[in-house]
Scaffold this active site. Structure first.
Site, PDB file in Angstrom:
ATOM      1  N   ARG A 162      14.494  62.543  47.611  1.00 26.18           N
ATOM      2  CA  ARG A 162      15.170  63.632  48.282  1.00 26.18           C
ATOM      3  C   ARG A 162      15.922  63.139  49.526  1.00 26.18           C
ATOM      4  NH1 ARG A 162      15.180  69.211  49.063  1.00 26.18           N
ATOM      5  NH2 ARG A 162      14.739  69.812  51.199  1.00 26.18           N
ATOM      6  N   HIS A 219      19.917  63.423  50.119  1.00 25.27           N
ATOM      7  CA  HIS A 219      20.470  64.055  51.326  1.00 25.27           C
ATOM      8  C   HIS A 219      21.339  63.081  52.101  1.00 25.27           C
ATOM      9  CE1 HIS A 219      18.303  68.027  52.090  1.00 25.27           C
ATOM     10  NE2 HIS A 219      18.065  67.706  50.842  1.00 25.27           N
ATOM     11  N   HIS A 239      13.964  66.439  39.572  1.00 23.97           N
ATOM     12  CA  HIS A 239      12.994  67.523  39.786  1.00 23.97           C
ATOM     13  C   HIS A 239      11.750  67.353  38.915  1.00 23.97           C
ATOM     14  CE1 HIS A 239      16.260  70.383  41.601  1.00 23.97           C
ATOM     15  NE2 HIS A 239      15.957  69.370  42.369  1.00 23.97           N
TER      16      HIS A 239
END
Ligand code: NAG
Ligand code: NAG
Ligand code: NAG
Ligand code: NAG
Ligand code: NAG
Ligand code: NAG
Ligand code: NAG
Ligand code: NAG
Ligand code: NAG
Ligand code: NAG
Ligand code: NAG
Ligand code: NAG
Length: 325
Positions: A63, A67, A194
């Site tokens: 993640r 980002h 995910h």
């Protein structure tokens, strides 16, 4: 004249080769082989030590890498702390579950001890992400190109503008990826991330409690699964509870996300959106094959790692990942 022709020829060949192979000027495998030969080993050792203790770390680093790359390119701007004058990316609302900064800092300290001023924070994020996910396979799942340099700007406003919302539809998601030179193919494949990690109820509870403003549930969400989620998330304003994105298999990096997605158990609207487009939905079917998934993920995460990179003499090598030099 001959020499000139040779140069023109080489420029054409190199341009052709680099566009065919999807290379980016300044990025290559093993960039530090002469300047810091043990760099990748050091990153891996420290990362593996941490993952051994913390099985949630791979999801956190993946993640963080996402980002970082989507906001101002893969330049480690996500690691910069806010200052009195500036609210940094890390403190933007979408940060909610950003973590793993301590691991990056530990790696950076070790690298500065071995080869001061050589290895960028941006490369550490890319390598540590790969290594954390690879730990459970006891081998590197993909090659990481290195040679990135660090930026020195980090703005919360840019995180808000560039991090795709989990409430987005397929069109908006594809456009967000296209802005980063990534395709809808990359969107579907990278959504496979995910398969690990958790999400805050806040980012999907509208689908459970008040989808169109009539106290209704999103009809595209598996009703059995929706009922389970309602017992986990208390209400629409629950901002503390977290739920696994790939229920029953939230720690293993595999293609199981696509299996549950096909059962209409994608947690976010942005997951369900992948089934609303014909070619995207076909790709989801292909990714039900594990080998296809691993091969595709390797390529898409490589492309993600190339977004707006600073290389050569652009950018800097930060001394400390959390502050500008
Ligand atoms: C890897 O980490 C362990 C534990 O911190 C340490 O004892 C070992 O020396 C490290 N090995 C390398 C090659 O850095
Ligand atoms: C992992 O846990 C062990 C035992 O609790 C501890 O000795 C070690 O320092 C921890 N390693 C890291 C990297 O946190
Ligand atoms: C904050 O702004 C002041 C005045 O504009 C400037 O002197 C100072 O260097 C800035 N500090 C940081 C950390 O950017
Ligand atoms: C995330 O942002 C909030 C403010 O929106 C801030 O209070 C919090 O410290 C940030 N979390 C991290 C991990 O930076
Ligand atoms: C991991 O791989 C290394 C090197 O390939 C090997 O020596 C080691 O036995 C493997 N560990 C496990 C637990 O399979
Ligand atoms: C997707 O969302 C955008 C932004 O909310 C909206 O403008 C657009 O009409 C939506 N597209 C579809 C096909 O629903
Ligand atoms: C996308 O690719 C074009 C052409 O190679 C390049 O000029 C542009 O900077 C790239 N944009 C991003 C966001 O990487
Ligand atoms: C559901 O949404 C509608 C329209 O936004 C709002 O008026 C209503 O108060 C919401 N109901 C709940 C229980 O939050
Ligand atoms: C919603 O759920 C949270 C978490 O359980 C709770 O703290 C909060 O009071 C609830 N809010 C409402 C309006 O029921
Ligand atoms: C993730 O999986 C582990 C192991 O199966 C389990 O103990 C844990 O509760 C799961 N986490 C969530 C949030 O469901
Ligand atoms: C809902 O999920 C269950 C598995 O939990 C699956 O058997 C069923 O086919 C799914 N229903 C739909 C409509 O996708
Ligand atoms: C970062 O700051 C240094 C010194 O202020 C400057 O020379 C350099 O161009 C900046 N780099 C970037 C990528 O903005």
């Amino acid at each position: 004249m001959k020499y000139f022709n040779f140069i023109v020829f080489m420029v054409i060949v190199l341009t052709f080769v680099s566009s065919v192979k999807g290379q980016v000027e300044g990025l290559e495998q093993n960039f530090y082989k002469t300047t810091c030969p043990n760099a990748e080993q050091i990153v891996r050792n420290i990362t593996w030590n941490h993952v051994a203790n913390n099985s949630e770390l791979p999801a956190k680093l993946l993640r963080m890498f996402f980002h970082d790359c989507f906001v101002r390119g893969c330049d480690a701007s996500v690691l910069i702390d806010s200052t009195a004058n500036n609210t940094a990316e890390k403190d933007a609302f979408p940060n909610l579950s950003l973590a793993g900064f301590d691991v990056i800092d530990e790696v950076k300290t070790a690298l500065e001890n071995s080869c001061p001023g050589i290895v960028s924070c941006a490369d550490i994020v890319a390598l540590a992400t790969r290594d954390s996910i690879s730990f459970q396979f006891n081998q590197s799942l993909w090659e990481v190109e290195t040679g990135r340099r660090d930026g020195n700007v980090s703005l919360a406003s840019e995180a808000l503008a560039n991090i795709l919302s989990p409430f987005s539809n397929f069109t908006t998601l594809s456009q967000g990826f296209a802005k980063k030179n990534l395709s809808s193919h990359d969107l579907v494949v990278l959504s496979g991330a995910h398969t690990i990690g958790v999400a805050h109820c806040f980012f999907f509870s509208n689908r459970l409690f008040n989808f169109t403003g009539n106290g209704d549930t999103d009809p595209s969400l598996n009703s059995t699964y929706a009922a389970t989620l309602k017992t986990l998330c208390q209400n629409q304003s629950d901002i503390t509870t977290t739920v696994a994105m790939d229920p029953g298999d939230n720690l293993t990096f595999n293609n199981h996300y696509f299996v549950i997605l096909k059962q209409n158990q994608g947690l976010f609207q942005s997951d369900a959106a992948l089934l609303t487009d014909g070619s995207s939905s076909n790709l989801v079917d292909k990714l039900l094959d594990s080998e296809n998934f691993f091969k595709a993920f390797k390529n898409s995460i490589k492309r993600m790692g190339q977004i707006e990179v600073l290389t050569g003499t652009n950018g800097v090598i930060r001394k400390k990942c959390s502050v500008v030099n």
